[in-house]
Design an enzyme around this catalytic site. Structure first.
Site, PDB file in Angstrom:
ATOM      1  N   HIS A  16      -0.964 -37.882  12.827  1.00 16.76           N
ATOM      2  CA  HIS A  16       0.281 -38.613  13.071  1.00 16.76           C
ATOM      3  C   HIS A  16       1.375 -37.700  13.627  1.00 16.76           C
ATOM      4  O   HIS A  16       2.557 -38.055  13.584  1.00 16.76           O
ATOM      5  CB  HIS A  16       0.746 -39.293  11.778  1.00 16.76           C
ATOM      6  CG  HIS A  16      -0.188 -40.362  11.318  1.00 16.76           C
ATOM      7  ND1 HIS A  16      -0.052 -41.681  11.692  1.00 16.76           N
ATOM      8  CD2 HIS A  16      -1.309 -40.303  10.552  1.00 16.76           C
ATOM      9  CE1 HIS A  16      -1.029 -42.396  11.151  1.00 16.76           C
ATOM     10  NE2 HIS A  16      -1.805 -41.577  10.459  1.00 16.76           N
ATOM     11  N   LYS A  27      10.130  -3.725  13.897  1.00 18.08           N
ATOM     12  CA  LYS A  27      10.517  -3.185  12.591  1.00 18.08           C
ATOM     13  C   LYS A  27      11.347  -1.914  12.749  1.00 18.08           C
ATOM     14  O   LYS A  27      12.332  -1.710  12.036  1.00 18.08           O
ATOM     15  CB  LYS A  27       9.256  -2.903  11.761  1.00 18.08           C
ATOM     16  CG  LYS A  27       8.529  -4.156  11.302  1.00 18.08           C
ATOM     17  CD  LYS A  27       7.175  -3.848  10.712  1.00 18.08           C
ATOM     18  CE  LYS A  27       7.269  -3.147   9.393  1.00 18.08           C
ATOM     19  NZ  LYS A  27       5.947  -3.004   8.750  1.00 18.08           N
ATOM     20  N   LYS A  80       0.833  -1.209   0.000  1.00 19.87           N
ATOM     21  CA  LYS A  80       0.000   0.000   0.000  1.00 19.87           C
ATOM     22  C   LYS A  80       0.864   1.253   0.000  1.00 19.87           C
ATOM     23  O   LYS A  80       0.651   2.177  -0.776  1.00 19.87           O
ATOM     24  CB  LYS A  80      -0.931  -0.004   1.207  1.00 19.87           C
ATOM     25  CG  LYS A  80      -1.906   1.176   1.222  1.00 19.87           C
ATOM     26  CD  LYS A  80      -2.678   1.261   2.529  1.00 19.87           C
ATOM     27  CE  LYS A  80      -3.665   0.144   2.674  1.00 19.87           C
ATOM     28  NZ  LYS A  80      -4.535   0.324   3.874  1.00 19.87           N
ATOM     29  N   GLY A  94      -4.603  -4.959   6.112  1.00 21.30           N
ATOM     30  CA  GLY A  94      -3.858  -5.939   5.324  1.00 21.30           C
ATOM     31  C   GLY A  94      -4.406  -7.341   5.413  1.00 21.30           C
ATOM     32  O   GLY A  94      -4.533  -8.047   4.408  1.00 21.30           O
ATOM     33  N   ARG A  95      -4.756  -7.792   6.624  1.00 25.13           N
ATOM     34  CA  ARG A  95      -5.226  -9.180   6.791  1.00 25.13           C
ATOM     35  C   ARG A  95      -6.645  -9.379   6.272  1.00 25.13           C
ATOM     36  O   ARG A  95      -7.147 -10.499   6.252  1.00 25.13           O
ATOM     37  CB  ARG A  95      -5.107  -9.592   8.252  1.00 25.13           C
ATOM     38  CG  ARG A  95      -5.786  -8.659   9.238  1.00 25.13           C
ATOM     39  CD  ARG A  95      -5.308  -8.934  10.665  1.00 25.13           C
ATOM     40  NE  ARG A  95      -5.831  -7.991  11.644  1.00 25.13           N
ATOM     41  CZ  ARG A  95      -5.311  -6.805  11.911  1.00 25.13           C
ATOM     42  NH1 ARG A  95      -4.259  -6.389  11.244  1.00 25.13           N
ATOM     43  NH2 ARG A  95      -5.839  -6.023  12.847  1.00 25.13           N
ATOM     44  N   GLU A 152      10.515  -5.313   3.578  1.00 31.55           N
ATOM     45  CA  GLU A 152      10.732  -6.656   3.026  1.00 31.55           C
ATOM     46  C   GLU A 152      10.312  -6.719   1.560  1.00 31.55           C
ATOM     47  O   GLU A 152      11.028  -7.257   0.701  1.00 31.55           O
ATOM     48  CB  GLU A 152       9.945  -7.695   3.835  1.00 31.55           C
ATOM     49  CG  GLU A 152      10.363  -7.825   5.289  1.00 31.55           C
ATOM     50  CD  GLU A 152       9.582  -6.921   6.219  1.00 31.55           C
ATOM     51  OE1 GLU A 152       9.556  -7.204   7.434  1.00 31.55           O
ATOM     52  OE2 GLU A 152       8.981  -5.925   5.745  1.00 31.55           O
ATOM     53  N   GLU A 203      -3.187 -11.251  15.025  1.00 27.57           N
ATOM     54  CA  GLU A 203      -2.844  -9.859  14.795  1.00 27.57           C
ATOM     55  C   GLU A 203      -4.032  -8.956  15.122  1.00 27.57           C
ATOM     56  O   GLU A 203      -3.857  -7.813  15.534  1.00 27.57           O
ATOM     57  CB  GLU A 203      -2.399  -9.636  13.352  1.00 27.57           C
ATOM     58  CG  GLU A 203      -1.789  -8.255  13.111  1.00 27.57           C
ATOM     59  CD  GLU A 203      -1.103  -8.128  11.771  1.00 27.57           C
ATOM     60  OE1 GLU A 203       0.094  -8.479  11.675  1.00 27.57           O
ATOM     61  OE2 GLU A 203      -1.763  -7.693  10.800  1.00 27.57           O
TER      62      GLU A 203
END
Length: 551
Positions: free
Chosen positions: A385, A513, A207, A268-269, A213, A354
């Site tokens: 398992h 960050k 955005k 964002g999520r 990153e 979050e």
């Protein structure tokens, strides 16, 4: 409204009710009520939600609904859907639901018809997707695009990646979609290793167009492309942007007509429904992307309009509160019985933790109760398992969500029946368990050695009474996947309303960050770092010395 969860009348009533119900086995509840499944299940279109295997009675639900009323949940739902500023710390509306509203449904807030804005962007995405999939959009040397790489992180990666992987059976054979999120150079290197620059298109999903990153990966991807062609003009044909930073996009070399925007009322999520979902549309086609939106819209209407007693996200969220705040559950397990949903637990980790991993209420008070549980999980039958041992015989109560489909997309009916038999068996085993008498009777059938029986007896007892929800869906397709995701989004909203926390900011992401940006300046220096605590200084100094080849 002076609301504080642990000071409410409903909370006190639920505490008392918990002491009455906590030791009652669910197997007894089923024996005493033959209609329990009917009373504690909800059907919504192609989705069946069974919550009968929970440590609840009708009184529990009544008290939880009273808690919802005391928390003014209905008013808060209406506030979100009417565009009120409910993200109070960032002074933003919360309108991811608007992204999946049909074009003929006006959404007018403060004089702006957001439906027109949203569908204008969708039409641009539709044209772009059609051009790339048909081969009209070509790379710098005139070759058709065969691979798309989405560069993003967090919500710009997890949601779209989950959907693309889930609906891979609908993907074009001629166009592969890849995802790179980690700033570790290995992630990008491994992804582009077998790709051709001539036929690769990158989507930069950021955005702000400043996310560290994502932009580091974008710079390296740009270098890879430009070095191949020796001409900066190639960037226009091999990069598009999902962003609001027009200046940054132009400076990167991307034509602004190849920039698709979204809005600050979309966290964002919650953004896979927006232009961030362009990678999804490229993979499965725009018509299928629209079906994803339609499925979510169906759930939006259900959440907004259904009576709370028949409202799936409301019941899901209230059950979370029941287990976290009264039974002391610290985590929940998401267990999809579909290999297609292998990324679903990862998406939900961000969505839930979050959103609600907070310790301060919307009015600035510190909570004296637990909020978000830890979210984890894995697809069945693999999980059986690895960690199901703990679910069945461990010391913790871990509520589970089992998600399965009546039909599978690969038409392997017999094998799917075996798969789903495990789904049904696990939910029953967690609820029913196996008591001492049942184990003893079973052992006596197979052995007459009393000593051996006594030695093994306690190890084979299953306490049962382990809660689970079952979500059984007719089949996996874009519509039902959209609906499933939206159920969990609204479940998170319910949790946040009951705890009175802001589910739509994420200040906890920021501190690390910011510190990382400061620490970068201390790396690769000849001088000793002495500005932090001894541990951080020691680690940085060891890193720098080792890189220089010193011991």
């Amino acid at each position: 409204m002076d609301y504080f969860f642990s000071k409410t009348l409903a909370y006190k009533n639920l505490c008392k009710h918990y002491t009455e119900i906590k030791d009652i086995p669910m197997r007894d509840m089923f024996l005493q009520d033959k209609d329990r499944f009917k009373k504690f299940s909800i059907k919504l279109g192609p989705i069946l939600f069974d919550y009968s295997k929970n440590r609840i009675t009708q009184k529990t639900i009544k008290l939880l609904l009273e808690l919802a009323d005391e928390a003014c949940l209905k008013e808060k739902i209406n506030g979100m859907f009417s565009g009120e500023i409910i993200n109070t710390t960032e002074k933003r509306r919360v309108m991811h639901w608007a992204l999946r509203s049909p074009e003929n449904e006006q959404i007018v807030i403060d004089g702006t018809d957001w439906s027109k804005e949203i569908h204008s962007v969708l039409k641009r995405i539709e044209r772009f997707v059609g051009d790339v999939r048909s081969g009209t959009w070509k790379g710098f040397t005139g070759k058709k695009i065969t691979d798309v790489v989405n560069l993003g992180i967090g919500g710009s990666d997890l949601g779209p990646k989950m959907v693309v992987r889930a609906l891979d059976f609908l993907a074009s054979d001629d166009l592969k979609v890849h995802f790179v999120s980690n700033v570790d150079p290995a992630h990008l290197n491994k992804t582009i290793k077998h790709l051709s620059p001539e036929t690769t298109l990158f989507i930069i999903s950021s955005k702000s167009f400043t996310t560290q990153e994502t932009m580091e990966n974008a710079k390296r991807a740009r270098t890879w492309i430009v070095e191949k062609f020796g001409d900066d003009r190639c960037v226009e044909r091999h990069f598009v942007a999902i962003s609001t930073n027009k200046e940054g996009v132009i400076n990167f070399g991307i034509d602004p007509k190849n920039m698709f925007e979204f809005w600050d009322f979309v966290g964002g999520r919650y953004s896979l429904w927006s232009a961030i979902g362009t990678s999804i549309a490229l993979s499965i086609g725009f018509d299928n992307f629209k079906e994803l939106l339609k499925g979510a819209h169906m759930v939006d209407n259900h959440f907004k309009n259904a009576d709370f007693k028949e409202n799936i996200p409301v019941i899901m969220g209230l059950l979370d509160v029941w287990y976290v705040n009264f039974f002391g559950a610290k985590s929940i397990a998401i267990l999809p019985y579909s290999q297609c949903l292998e990324e679903f637990p990862n998406h939900l980790q961000q969505l839930i933790m979050e959103s609600n991993g907070k310790r301060i209420t919307t009015d600035g008070r510190e909570v004296d109760f637990h909020t978000s549980p830890v979210v984890w999980g894995r697809v069945g039958t693999d999980g059986q398992h690895s960690f199901y041992q703990l679910l069945h015989q461990g010391t913790q109560i871990i509520p589970c969500d089992f998600i399965g489909f009546v039909k599978n997309p690969y038409n392997t009916e017999d094998q799917h029946d075996i798969f789903m038999a495990n789904f049904f068996a696990q939910t029953r085993a967690l609820m029913q368990g196996k008591d001492e008498k049942e184990v003893l009777d079973e052992l006596k059938k197979n052995s007459k050695d009393a000593q051996k029986i006594n030695n093994i007896l306690p190890h084979k007892i299953f306490p049962g009474n382990r809660p689970s929800n079952s979500i059984l869906i007719d089949e996996l397709n874009p519509f039902t996947l959209g609906a499933l995701i939206a159920l969990y989004e609204h479940r998170v909203f319910v949790q946040g309303c009951i705890w009175n926390i802001n589910s739509f900011d994420q200040w906890g992401v920021e501190l690390g960050k910011r510190l990382a940006k400061d620490i970068i300046d201390k790396l690769n220096k000849d001088v000793m770092c002495e500005v932090y605590d001894s541990s951080t200084n020691g680690l940085i100094n060891y890193y720098n010395k080792t890189k220089r080849g010193e011991r």
